[in-house]
Design an enzyme around this catalytic site. Sequence first.
Site, PDB file in Angstrom:
ATOM      1  N   LYS A   1       0.854  -1.192   0.000  1.00  0.00           N
ATOM      2  CA  LYS A   1       0.000   0.000   0.000  1.00  0.00           C
ATOM      3  C   LYS A   1       0.884   1.234   0.000  1.00  0.00           C
ATOM      4  CE  LYS A   1      -3.209   2.663   2.963  1.00  0.00           C
ATOM      5  NZ  LYS A   1      -4.074   2.690   4.157  1.00  0.00           N
TER       6      LYS A   1
ATOM      7  N   ASP B   1      -2.874  10.374   3.119  1.00  0.00           N
ATOM      8  CA  ASP B   1      -4.261   9.931   3.274  1.00  0.00           C
ATOM      9  C   ASP B   1      -5.059  10.963   4.063  1.00  0.00           C
ATOM     10  OD1 ASP B   1      -6.629   8.581   3.540  1.00  0.00           O
ATOM     11  OD2 ASP B   1      -5.875   7.062   4.938  1.00  0.00           O
TER      12      ASP B   1
ATOM     13  N   LYS C   1     -10.703  12.898   7.193  1.00  0.00           N
ATOM     14  CA  LYS C   1     -10.240  12.611   8.550  1.00  0.00           C
ATOM     15  C   LYS C   1     -10.303  13.884   9.391  1.00  0.00           C
ATOM     16  CE  LYS C   1      -6.880   8.926   7.516  1.00  0.00           C
ATOM     17  NZ  LYS C   1      -7.519   7.857   8.295  1.00  0.00           N
TER      18      LYS C   1
ATOM     19  N   ASP D   1       1.440   6.661   5.330  1.00  0.00           N
ATOM     20  CA  ASP D   1       0.499   5.661   4.837  1.00  0.00           C
ATOM     21  C   ASP D   1       1.039   4.884   3.633  1.00  0.00           C
ATOM     22  OD1 ASP D   1      -1.881   4.431   5.451  1.00  0.00           O
ATOM     23  OD2 ASP D   1      -3.127   5.785   4.266  1.00  0.00           O
TER      24      ASP D   1
ATOM     25  N   GLU E   1      -9.378   3.412   1.902  1.00  0.00           N
ATOM     26  CA  GLU E   1      -8.821   3.441   0.547  1.00  0.00           C
ATOM     27  C   GLU E   1      -7.705   2.426   0.329  1.00  0.00           C
ATOM     28  OE1 GLU E   1      -7.700   5.211   2.953  1.00  0.00           O
ATOM     29  OE2 GLU E   1      -5.547   5.012   2.665  1.00  0.00           O
TER      30      GLU E   1
ATOM     31  N   ARG F   1      -7.443  -0.719   1.135  1.00  0.00           N
ATOM     32  CA  ARG F   1      -7.924  -2.002   0.617  1.00  0.00           C
ATOM     33  C   ARG F   1      -8.297  -1.901  -0.854  1.00  0.00           C
ATOM     34  NH1 ARG F   1     -12.433  -2.061   5.207  1.00  0.00           N
ATOM     35  NH2 ARG F   1     -10.750  -0.840   6.142  1.00  0.00           N
TER      36      ARG F   1
HETATM   37  N1  BES Z   1      -4.357   4.740   6.752  1.00  0.00           N
HETATM   38  C1  BES Z   1      -5.506   4.507   7.534  1.00  0.00           C
HETATM   39  C2  BES Z   1      -5.259   3.563   8.708  1.00  0.00           C
HETATM   40  C3  BES Z   1      -4.305   4.043   9.772  1.00  0.00           C
HETATM   41  C4  BES Z   1      -4.793   4.621  10.924  1.00  0.00           C
HETATM   42  C5  BES Z   1      -2.956   3.864   9.674  1.00  0.00           C
HETATM   43  C6  BES Z   1      -3.928   5.025  11.919  1.00  0.00           C
HETATM   44  C7  BES Z   1      -2.093   4.271  10.656  1.00  0.00           C
HETATM   45  C8  BES Z   1      -2.588   4.844  11.785  1.00  0.00           C
HETATM   46  C9  BES Z   1      -6.586   3.864   6.667  1.00  0.00           C
HETATM   47  O1  BES Z   1      -6.596   4.253   5.345  1.00  0.00           O
HETATM   48  C10 BES Z   1      -7.890   4.253   7.250  1.00  0.00           C
HETATM   49  O2  BES Z   1      -8.194   5.399   7.208  1.00  0.00           O
HETATM   50  N2  BES Z   1      -8.631   3.285   7.759  1.00  0.00           N
HETATM   51  C11 BES Z   1      -9.882   3.536   8.365  1.00  0.00           C
HETATM   52  C12 BES Z   1     -10.848   2.486   7.884  1.00  0.00           C
HETATM   53  C13 BES Z   1     -12.268   2.764   8.251  1.00  0.00           C
HETATM   54  C14 BES Z   1     -12.768   3.964   7.483  1.00  0.00           C
HETATM   55  C15 BES Z   1     -13.088   1.550   7.941  1.00  0.00           C
HETATM   56  C16 BES Z   1      -9.693   3.468   9.868  1.00  0.00           C
HETATM   57  O3  BES Z   1      -8.917   2.642  10.341  1.00  0.00           O
HETATM   58  O4  BES Z   1     -10.295   4.290  10.549  1.00  0.00           O
HETATM   59 ZN    ZN Z   2      -4.854   4.891   4.567  1.00  0.00          ZN
HETATM   60 MN    MN Z   3      -7.728   5.982   4.997  1.00  0.00          MN
END
Ligand code: BES
Ligand code: ZN
Ligand code: MN
Length: 510
Positions: free
Chosen positions: A274, A279, A286, A297, A364, A366
């Site tokens: 990835k 992000d 966010k 990310d 995103e 996935r």
């Molecule tokens: N890049 C983030 C996950 C992440 C969070 C990495 C904290 C490192 C530290 C990922 O793209 C994300 O935003 N995931 C969401 C998924 C949710 C929307 C289902 C998450 O984990 O909140």
């Molecule tokens: Zn992400």
């Molecule tokens: Mn994300």
Amino acid sequence: MNPVLVSSNPSSIQTELLAVTAADTQTAKGPNAKPQPTLLSTDPALLAACAAVLSSGEFKAAANETLLLHAPAGIAARRLLIIGLGKADKLAPIALRNAAGTAVRFCKPRNLRDLVFALPTSEALDTAAAAQAAIEGAFIGDFDPDTYRSDRKDQSIASFTLIAPETDAIKAAVNAGFILGESQNFARTLVNEPGNKLTPTILGQRAAVMAHEVGLQCEVHSTEKLHELKMGAFWSVSQGSEEPPALIVLKYEPPVVPGKPAPKDGPVLGLVGKGITFDTGGISLKPGAEMDEMKYDMAGSAAMIGAMRAIALLKPNVRVISVVCSAENMPAGKAQKPGDVQTAMPFSDDEPGKTIEIINTDAEGRLVLADGLTYARQLGATHLIDAATLTGACVVALGTTNVGAFSNDAPPWEKFAAAAKTTGEKYWRLPLGEEYAEQIKSDIADIKNTGGRHGGAITAAEFLHVFAGETPWIHLDIAGLAWIEDTKPYIAKGPSGIAVRSLVEWVKSY
Ligand code: BES
Ligand code: ZN
Ligand code: MN
């Protein structure tokens, strides 16, 4: 930094600083059992020089505890640094990796440029594994994420001399440690780059330069190729950004050795990363607090690129391809919206692309990995592994100590876990299952990209599972370990380079 191997007596080496190790050999347990710090050396002058301080009780030989002696009597070195390894009966390569890192990080702020590290003499240790770990640790400790600081003094260590027997096995171990340490730091340098300095295009350029240096095949594609391959999931993430995506493909072919069969029919390992260079969450934006962290990310892709560098230099006898899917996740007029339906890359005419309902544009990772996994299979990968900073839920579940690991079968996981064992990196397998897969079923498309509040790391893995299919596959959710929050004696805070060494060990195990 230049690693050197010598087999001299530690006490006779002239250097600014000689680092030696001690372990706690106390075997009694209970409140009255005092630590018994024991120097792990057979050098009589060294033992004599340390005797008084070791019996004083001031130094307990706890892991990474340090004690400095100036102008030690009977020793050629100007300083003697004693480093604790912790309990003697639990001695493992990780103690040496961290001790060497601690020694290097002790020298850096003190302007000491050259140090000598005496590998412990201990029956309990595999000397070659310990030597490799010490060299890795020296490189890991030498790294500081200070590229953009004006007050940065180039305070890297000039030479790291390891005292150990100069056998062929140890020479090879030193070389492997050198390659792995540098490759891990290469990944860390990429992860440290902010979003404006490392766009998908620039990540592609960095990978290409590295590939050229070490002799890997490298192709970097962008928008046109994504459309040609019908990578609808990957493209949907990048469509909201001014920065074009990068599809980076690295290929390693083992050298043809006369007399050895070429591994033409053998496995092809597919490493998928990835690479979200920033992000924001997209339209599902966010919150502002800590959003800056989302520059890391792309740590999954950096791990793959770093591992490919090491693989090119270590030359294992197996074919490896890496597919890195890099994009910037931005909100914009052109960005995808919650509710949109995207069609993932088709594998073949018999296996058309799955449709995906976008519930949350912040899920995103996935999406880009879905097409990355399919493409790796199309390029012939027989075994898949992916690494991604995929979910905050994984950090909630396992904290910052264990990487969340998933697999569609027991044997691939066991093979990976065995390979990762010596690296000191910790992985914990989490379950998959039909019940979890239910959570990502969509009413209007084949699947949706989030599975609700419960088991978020697992439903994310189930999403990837759809695209890995039956191919033996491992998924590593490195969200909690890619960035270190607090400085440790042996490693700076910042990008960790997690997974690089385990990935390489895994590849070597084929
Ligand atoms: N890049 C983030 C996950 C992440 C969070 C990495 C904290 C490192 C530290 C990922 O793209 C994300 O935003 N995931 C969401 C998924 C949710 C929307 C289902 C998450 O984990 O909140
Ligand atoms: Zn992400
Ligand atoms: Mn994300």
